[in-house]
Design an enzyme around this catalytic site. Structure first.
Site, PDB file in Angstrom:
ATOM      1  N   GLY A 253     -11.343   0.255  23.495  1.00  0.00           N
ATOM      2  CA  GLY A 253     -10.981   0.277  22.088  1.00  0.00           C
ATOM      3  C   GLY A 253     -10.948  -1.095  21.469  1.00  0.00           C
ATOM      4  O   GLY A 253     -10.529  -1.243  20.314  1.00  0.00           O
ATOM      5  N   ASP A 254     -11.371  -2.112  22.211  1.00  0.00           N
ATOM      6  CA  ASP A 254     -11.391  -3.470  21.681  1.00  0.00           C
ATOM      7  C   ASP A 254     -12.529  -4.211  22.368  1.00  0.00           C
ATOM      8  O   ASP A 254     -13.412  -3.594  22.946  1.00  0.00           O
ATOM      9  CB  ASP A 254     -10.028  -4.148  21.890  1.00  0.00           C
ATOM     10  CG  ASP A 254      -9.683  -5.145  20.787  1.00  0.00           C
ATOM     11  OD1 ASP A 254     -10.555  -5.980  20.468  1.00  0.00           O
ATOM     12  OD2 ASP A 254      -8.577  -5.097  20.240  1.00  0.00           O
ATOM     13  N   ASP A 255     -12.506  -5.544  22.331  1.00  0.00           N
ATOM     14  CA  ASP A 255     -13.599  -6.318  22.906  1.00  0.00           C
ATOM     15  C   ASP A 255     -13.743  -6.034  24.402  1.00  0.00           C
ATOM     16  O   ASP A 255     -12.749  -5.976  25.131  1.00  0.00           O
ATOM     17  CB  ASP A 255     -13.335  -7.811  22.707  1.00  0.00           C
ATOM     18  CG  ASP A 255     -13.139  -8.180  21.239  1.00  0.00           C
ATOM     19  OD1 ASP A 255     -13.885  -7.645  20.396  1.00  0.00           O
ATOM     20  OD2 ASP A 255     -12.245  -8.994  20.950  1.00  0.00           O
TER      21      ASP A 255
END
Length: 476
Positions: A253-255
């Protein structure tokens, strides 16, 4: 007492005895024997079941893990020790590692993060951040944690660490967190670290966080989290030197990888850069974030990052630089080659107005230096915008080099494929043609963007063939 009462008592006792026999019959002694590769082998071995561990998914094993590590730490000067986690579901809270130690997970072993928030100790914020990421003040300690260690291996036969993060994500969204969420694995102030051949799922926040450390190998890691889960970054080397990340598959859900070195005035004061970082053979899926992010917390500096053979699918951007006025620090000598991107919002994205400050005490005159950023040999398909490159007025991003790049635009792509402000650089053989601030040097300069040929020390690490033989008391 009547004869009937005697018979009933006998049947009751017999039933209890039979149940006990049934429970005992569910246990078995399992001989485990296997080999694996690691930076160090160990002279002593144990199973978590030797310390009362129960892999039924219900029994809390925090004490068993910590007791095991504490006892095995005595062998640090005598060849080290390895702790085997056999098949089963091992519910546990946080436990600390020790030096000259290996934690090995069977392919059917699952470590389950405890759902008792009150059972997670709170530790100080990182000094280079000044506060927690989720809340002012401290942070919950990571599930697997270590500090001031040397020669540590966390590995397995693709065993699983499940952070059971949904509870934490809900608390984050509802603003019910007093402290910053825990990570799955965090190693601080340490050197000679290997994290390999594991599957990490549903982390409460970041998955793998080496910080203030050196000589780190992260290999063969699979990371899975819902693409809408908050801040579930994959691998975040933070103020680290000599790090190698390779052969990893990340859905988050992120980098997928975020390179960091401290936040605003705290990172500037701490002054520990991330440098000599290799990232290769990475596959990323992250629709709302970057394949590789440099920043935004980069106030201690980021230098000499080498990324190659990168694949991203349905991901917001390729390699993204994130910074802002007040960050200070630098991002320089960045080398990227061999990216295959499919279904992206941006192929290239740099931003100097990221914001998100630790507090209001940052120095507005602390301008980051971004220079020497090289991209070559990139193929992208179904891209909404080729490049969005936004430097800082008075502190332009310089030395940008982009060569041998072909970007296939999406059917509903932006009408202007590139936007550029406050940047300086050159290009060669880039399609669609980039903005005027990146003048084309002609096809004969197709190989002009640098990628270092010299070998970093982390690429010379030698592995050993290690073995484990032992008996575990298992429920079957």
């Amino acid at each position: 007492m009547s004869d009937g009462d005697d018979l009933g008592s006998f049947v009751l006792v017999l039933g209890i005895f039979s149940n006990l026999r049934s429970v005992e019959s569910r246990k078995a002694r399992i001989l485990e024997s296997f080999e694996y590769t690691a930076i160090s082998c160990r002279a002593h071995s144990a199973s978590i079941t030797d310390y009362g561990g129960v892999g039924d998914g219900v029994t809390l094993n925090t004490k068993a893990f910590q007791d095991a590590v504490n006892e095995l730490s005595q062998f640090g000067s005598d060849g080290g020790a390895q702790l085997f986690v056999p098949q089963g579901k091992w519910l546990t809270g946080s436990f600390n590692l020790t030096s000259h130690f290996t934690l090995y997970l069977h392919k059917d072993a699952v470590l389950l993060g405890s759902q008792d928030v009150n059972g997670w100790p709170v530790i100080d914020p990182l000094p280079s951040y000044g506060r927690g990421r989720d809340a002012v003040g401290g942070r919950y300690i990571s599930l697997i944690f270590g500090t001031n260690l040397t020669d540590v291996v966390v590995t397995g036969d693709n065993g699983t660490i499940d952070g059971q993060g949904a509870l934490w994500w809900q608390r984050f969204h509802s603003k019910k967190l007093k402290y910053t969420r825990p990570y799955l694995i965090e190693i601080m102030h340490s050197n000679n670290i290997q994290i390999s051949n594991l599957t990490l799922v549903n982390s409460p926040s970041w998955n793998v966080h080496p910080v203030y450390s050196s000589n780190i190998l992260v290999q063969g890691i699979t990371i899975i989290a819902p693409v809408t889960s908050p801040n579930t970054d994959g691998i975040n080397p933070d103020s680290c030197t000599n790090t190698r990340i390779e052969d990893c598959y990340i859905v988050s859900g992120d980098d997928c990888v975020a390179v960091k070195s401290g936040w605003d005035e705290y990172g500037i004061s701490y002054g520990m850069p991330t440098k000599q970082l290799i990232i290769r053979r990475l596959t990323c899926i992250s629709p709302y974030s970057a394949t590789i992010a440099l920043g935004s917390e980069m106030s201690g500096g980021i230098q000499d990052v080498r990324a190659e053979d990168i694949v991203a699918v349905n991901t917001e951007s390729g390699v993204r630089i994130k910074t802002a006025v007040g960050r200070g620090g630098y991002v320089k000598d960045i080398y990227v080659r061999g990216m295959a991107l499919h279904t992206m919002k941006w192929a290239f994205w740099m931003t100097g107005n990221y914001g998100s400050h630790a507090d209001t005490h940052y120095d507005p005159n602390a301008l980051p230096v971004i220079q020497g950023v090289n991209y070559r040999d990139v193929v992208a398909e179904n891209v909404s915008m080729a490049g969005r490159l936004e430097g800082i007025s008075g502190a332009p991003f310089t030395g940008i080099c982009i060569s041998n790049v072909t970007i296939g635009m999406a059917k509903k792509a932006k009408k202007v494929p590139w936007t550029c402000t406050n940047i300086e650089g050159i290009t060669s053989n880039v399609s669609p043609p980039p903005c005027g601030l990146l003048p084309d040097q002609g096809p004969e300069k197709i190989g002009m963007c640098d990628f270092p040929q010299e070998t970093l020390a982390i690429d010379t690490v030698e592995f050993q063939r290690c073995s484990y033989t032992g008996v575990s008391m298992m429920y079957v």
